[in-house]
Scaffold this motif. Sequence first.
Motif, short mmCIF file in Angstrom:
data_model
loop_
_atom_site.label_atom_id
_atom_site.label_comp_id
_atom_site.label_asym_id
_atom_site.label_seq_id
_atom_site.Cartn_x
_atom_site.Cartn_y
_atom_site.Cartn_z
N ASN A 1 -5.95 -3.34 0.94
CA ASN A 1 -5.47 -4.71 0.98
C ASN A 1 -5.75 -5.22 2.38
O ASN A 1 -5.03 -4.91 3.32
CB ASN A 1 -3.97 -4.77 0.65
CG ASN A 1 -3.46 -6.20 0.58
OD1 ASN A 1 -4.23 -7.15 0.67
ND2 ASN A 1 -2.15 -6.36 0.43
N LEU B 1 0.84 -1.20 0.00
CA LEU B 1 0.00 0.00 0.00
C LEU B 1 0.87 1.25 0.00
O LEU B 1 1.57 1.52 0.98
CB LEU B 1 -0.92 0.01 1.22
CG LEU B 1 -1.99 -1.09 1.24
CD1 LEU B 1 -2.63 -1.18 2.61
CD2 LEU B 1 -3.04 -0.82 0.18
N LYS C 1 -8.43 -1.72 -6.26
CA LYS C 1 -7.50 -1.07 -7.18
C LYS C 1 -8.21 0.14 -7.79
O LYS C 1 -9.35 0.03 -8.25
CB LYS C 1 -7.05 -2.05 -8.26
CG LYS C 1 -6.28 -3.24 -7.67
CD LYS C 1 -5.87 -4.24 -8.74
CE LYS C 1 -5.14 -5.41 -8.11
NZ LYS C 1 -4.76 -6.43 -9.11
N GLN D 1 -9.03 -6.78 -2.16
CA GLN D 1 -8.18 -5.67 -2.57
C GLN D 1 -9.01 -4.70 -3.39
O GLN D 1 -9.93 -5.10 -4.10
CB GLN D 1 -6.99 -6.15 -3.41
CG GLN D 1 -5.99 -7.00 -2.66
CD GLN D 1 -4.80 -7.35 -3.52
OE1 GLN D 1 -4.88 -7.42 -4.74
NE2 GLN D 1 -3.66 -7.56 -2.88
N LEU E 1 -3.13 0.20 -5.94
CA LEU E 1 -3.66 -0.61 -4.84
C LEU E 1 -3.96 0.32 -3.66
O LEU E 1 -3.05 0.89 -3.06
CB LEU E 1 -2.65 -1.68 -4.43
CG LEU E 1 -3.09 -2.62 -3.31
CD1 LEU E 1 -4.27 -3.48 -3.75
CD2 LEU E 1 -1.93 -3.51 -2.86
N THR E 2 -5.24 0.48 -3.34
CA THR E 2 -5.63 1.40 -2.28
C THR E 2 -6.25 0.71 -1.06
O THR E 2 -6.44 1.34 -0.02
CB THR E 2 -6.64 2.44 -2.81
OG1 THR E 2 -7.69 1.76 -3.51
CG2 THR E 2 -5.95 3.43 -3.75
#
Length: 490
Positions: free
Chosen positions: A345, A327, A414, A412, A342-343
């Motif tokens: 996880n 992240l 994105k 996740q 990727l914001t």
Amino acid sequence: MKTAAIIGGGVIGGGWAARFLLNGWNVRVFDPDPEAERKISEVLGNARRSLPGLGNVALPAEGLLTFHETIQEAVEGAEWIQESVPERLDLKQKVYGEMQAYCAPDAVIGSSTSGFKPSQLQDGREAPGQIVVTHPFNPVYLLPLIELVTTEANSAGVIERAKEIISGIGMYPLHLKKEIDAHVADRFLEAVWREALWLVKDGIATTEEIDNAIRYGFGIRWAQMGLFDTYRVAGGEAGMRHFMAQFGPCLSWPWTKLMDVPEFTDELVDLIAGQSDAQSGHLDIREMERIRDDNLVGMMRALGANNWGAGELQNAHDKARMGEAGLPRSIDQLKDLSQPVLTQNRVVPLDWTDYNGHMNEARYLEAFSEATDRMMEIIGCDAEYVANGGSYFTLETHVRYLDEALAGDAIQVKTQVIQGEGKKMHLWHAMYAGERLLSTGDTLLVHVDLKTRKSSPPAPHIEANLVKLAEAHASLPAPEGLGRATGAPR
């Protein structure tokens, strides 16, 4: 990968094994009990269900759990050794002798003892400086407190290493530099326990009524503020001094029997055991553990929302884990600007599910909202920027629910930047469970001056970062469903 050895695999040892294992350590277990592997597997099952959802950042890949026939096999090459054998000093000292015959000289040996002082454990050992008390609280895989008790035999290096390892698995080392019987926390518990025994014996309250007094009242206050801060608040604007002046005289009144312990007769044991059975004997122990875990996760996540107490500690642990979880926190940390960012996880926590057993629709939006916050931080619209009067407000969000997510599912998000110039920020969030697309969020935001509460241009560096991402993402295919109206054909 780092290795921890667990010597003694009961309730506490099993909890230690789960805590290390789920934080990416290889774990070796020695316990002569033929049922040890089954018992630890059951504890680990509960830990896998609850611990990953406690935080908002994915834990590392789980380590390897192995069971060993001898102490020698378990401790050779281990960086951390946790002793959790029964509370018999002769047994513990015998175990230490065998552990130190085979362990690395720089390994830290921690004891889960709730009563013995470290000097008693170190007595007669050739390398006493390796041994410290690291007293945990059940369930070890969720509760963060560790009472770290040391003596002059322990070097500063050993103490710092112990603190570093304890902190690294998401726990809090409360370092007691002066040893005392039962350490600190258990002395409080013992005092409350003694008073509770008298209240039951004298017919004042049942075991259930006493538990209700704690869990519906001061127990919740203590969980988030402790003892002294609770009383400080009770003193009002005048604070602790006023509280002590008001209630100090009570200390001389005959309110408590703490100094007078009731005789532990068979009749008293039967009375308390009978009431306890009536209170919760209808519940299986694993069911009670799951109920306890659900409550603890919910409480600590709630505390995290206010960055308070155990929640503040978990937030710090999440922050430390962000880089390893992939992240980014700034645009400079993005390796490939041309790909969605990727914001999120994480796993779906227990409190995100509803009566249907899947993630509630509001939680999809919450996950997208957090993804937007992460994107804001990446472009420079962070807490400091917001505190200085600028932020983005959401104008509209269109969420499509495409598939189910269950508690414990790894998810996740994105994020693709569709538009970044001027006052507007247009984001496309896509939520996945592995390769499975769960949901999309089409979000339009506008930059706002928090003083006037009206739209305004963002700071130049923020717009520049946003435009840089939008231009890089322009080469990506237009997301399927972008700009789709509610009810339109898929």
